[in-house]
Design a protein around this motif. Structure first.
Motif, short mmCIF file in Angstrom:
data_model
loop_
_atom_site.label_atom_id
_atom_site.label_comp_id
_atom_site.label_asym_id
_atom_site.label_seq_id
_atom_site.Cartn_x
_atom_site.Cartn_y
_atom_site.Cartn_z
N VAL A 92 0.84 -1.20 0.00
CA VAL A 92 0.00 0.00 0.00
C VAL A 92 0.88 1.25 0.00
N PRO A 93 1.44 1.59 -1.17
CA PRO A 93 2.28 2.78 -1.26
C PRO A 93 1.47 4.05 -1.11
N TRP A 94 2.15 5.15 -0.77
CA TRP A 94 1.49 6.45 -0.60
C TRP A 94 2.35 7.52 -1.28
N GLY A 95 2.57 7.35 -2.56
CA GLY A 95 3.36 8.32 -3.33
C GLY A 95 4.75 8.49 -2.76
N LYS A 96 5.22 9.74 -2.66
CA LYS A 96 6.56 10.02 -2.14
C LYS A 96 6.61 9.92 -0.62
N TRP A 97 5.48 9.75 0.02
CA TRP A 97 5.38 9.66 1.47
C TRP A 97 5.62 8.22 1.92
N ASN A 98 5.74 8.01 3.23
CA ASN A 98 5.90 6.65 3.75
C ASN A 98 4.71 5.80 3.34
N ASP A 99 4.99 4.55 2.98
CA ASP A 99 3.92 3.61 2.65
C ASP A 99 2.99 3.43 3.84
N ALA A 100 1.75 3.12 3.53
CA ALA A 100 0.82 2.72 4.58
C ALA A 100 1.22 1.32 5.04
N ARG A 101 0.71 0.93 6.18
CA ARG A 101 0.95 -0.43 6.70
C ARG A 101 -0.29 -1.27 6.40
N ILE A 102 -0.08 -2.46 5.91
CA ILE A 102 -1.20 -3.34 5.58
C ILE A 102 -1.48 -4.28 6.75
N VAL A 103 -2.74 -4.47 7.05
CA VAL A 103 -3.16 -5.45 8.05
C VAL A 103 -4.11 -6.41 7.34
N ASN A 104 -3.72 -7.67 7.25
CA ASN A 104 -4.55 -8.65 6.55
C ASN A 104 -5.08 -9.73 7.49
N ARG A 105 -5.11 -9.41 8.77
CA ARG A 105 -5.68 -10.33 9.75
C ARG A 105 -6.93 -9.70 10.35
N ASN A 106 -7.47 -10.30 11.35
CA ASN A 106 -8.71 -9.87 11.98
C ASN A 106 -8.64 -8.40 12.42
N ALA A 107 -9.51 -7.57 11.84
CA ALA A 107 -9.52 -6.14 12.13
C ALA A 107 -9.89 -5.85 13.58
N VAL A 108 -10.83 -6.58 14.12
CA VAL A 108 -11.26 -6.35 15.51
C VAL A 108 -10.10 -6.59 16.46
N GLU A 109 -9.36 -7.67 16.26
CA GLU A 109 -8.21 -7.96 17.13
C GLU A 109 -7.14 -6.90 16.97
N GLU A 110 -6.86 -6.48 15.74
CA GLU A 110 -5.81 -5.48 15.51
C GLU A 110 -6.19 -4.13 16.09
N VAL A 111 -7.44 -3.71 15.92
CA VAL A 111 -7.86 -2.42 16.46
C VAL A 111 -7.84 -2.46 17.99
N THR A 112 -8.24 -3.56 18.57
CA THR A 112 -8.17 -3.71 20.03
C THR A 112 -6.73 -3.55 20.50
N ARG A 113 -5.79 -4.18 19.78
CA ARG A 113 -4.38 -4.06 20.11
C ARG A 113 -3.90 -2.61 19.97
N LEU A 114 -4.28 -1.96 18.88
CA LEU A 114 -3.86 -0.58 18.64
C LEU A 114 -4.40 0.38 19.70
N LYS A 115 -5.63 0.15 20.12
CA LYS A 115 -6.23 1.03 21.13
C LYS A 115 -5.50 0.93 22.46
N ASN A 116 -4.88 -0.19 22.73
CA ASN A 116 -4.17 -0.38 23.99
C ASN A 116 -2.72 0.07 23.94
N LYS A 117 -2.26 0.49 22.77
CA LYS A 117 -0.89 1.02 22.66
C LYS A 117 -0.89 2.50 23.02
N PRO A 118 0.23 3.02 23.53
CA PRO A 118 0.29 4.46 23.81
C PRO A 118 0.24 5.26 22.51
N GLY A 119 -0.24 6.47 22.61
CA GLY A 119 -0.27 7.34 21.45
C GLY A 119 -1.48 8.24 21.46
#
Length: 191
Positions: A92-119
């Motif tokens: 998932v390229p984004w032109g001259k900018w950093n590429d996006a990150r692809i997630v091809n596993r369960n979205a619910v599990e990944e979003v739950t993980r992301l919500k628990n990370k600092p930021g």
């Protein structure tokens, strides 16, 4: 815990896309001009943009080449890390900018993980199928709608019949000269 904020443009009769999946109904310059400062301020509160594969394809055709002279939020949007949820693409390229990150596993599990990370908070733009699955999983913490003064009659709705367990507490409203209305809600999951 980080919040996940869903932002959608919808028609007055509740459609987020027309019957062909197109979103041309909200591509009026006056809509963007009136709310671009608000969106730029909002961009300072997030550090991740979540997209489904269809929304990614629409965004990547436009945003990576746009400058701040054309769109006030262009640089901020382009430099913010993006996460694309798809099982159908592997790059998932984004032109001259950093590429996006692809997630091809369960979205619910990944979003739950992301919500628990600092930021900072995260935003989900468009991506109806992904938005609906995250609403069903009760992972959306705030819903921001830009309601356009347009009647589509048919199309794809953000909220489906199966979301009857969802109540919305109104947090903020703002209206614009064009007839565009901004609504901010906190979802209350009653399941």
């Amino acid at each position: 815990m980080r919040k996940l904020i869903l932002q959608e443009w919808i028609s007055l009769d509740g459609f987020a896309a027309d019957e062909n999946g197109q979103t041309d109904f909200f591509n009026k310059p006056e809509y963007n001009e009136e709310s671009e400062d608000d969106v730029l301020d909002f961009m300072g509160t997030i550090d991740a943009i979540l997209l489904g594969s269809r929304t990614y394809r629409m965004f990547v055709e436009y945003w990576p080449t746009v400058t701040t002279e054309v769109e006030t939020i262009a640089d901020k949007l382009n430099e913010t890390p993006k996460i694309v949820f798809s099982r159908m693409v592997d790059h998932v390229p984004w032109g001259k900018w950093n590429d996006a990150r692809i997630v091809n596993r369960n979205a619910v599990e990944e979003v739950t993980r992301l919500k628990n990370k600092p930021g900072l908070d995260m935003v989900l733009w468009g991506s109806l199928s992904l938005a609906q699955s995250l609403l069903r999983a009760e992972l959306i913490d705030e819903i921001q709608l830009r309601v356009c003064p347009v009647i589509l009659g048919k199309g794809k709705r953000l909220f489906s019949e199966e979301m009857k367990h969802l109540e919305l507490e109104l947090l903020e409203t703002q209206s614009f000269k064009s007839g565009l209305v901004f609504l901010k809600y906190q979802p209350i999951y009653t399941s």
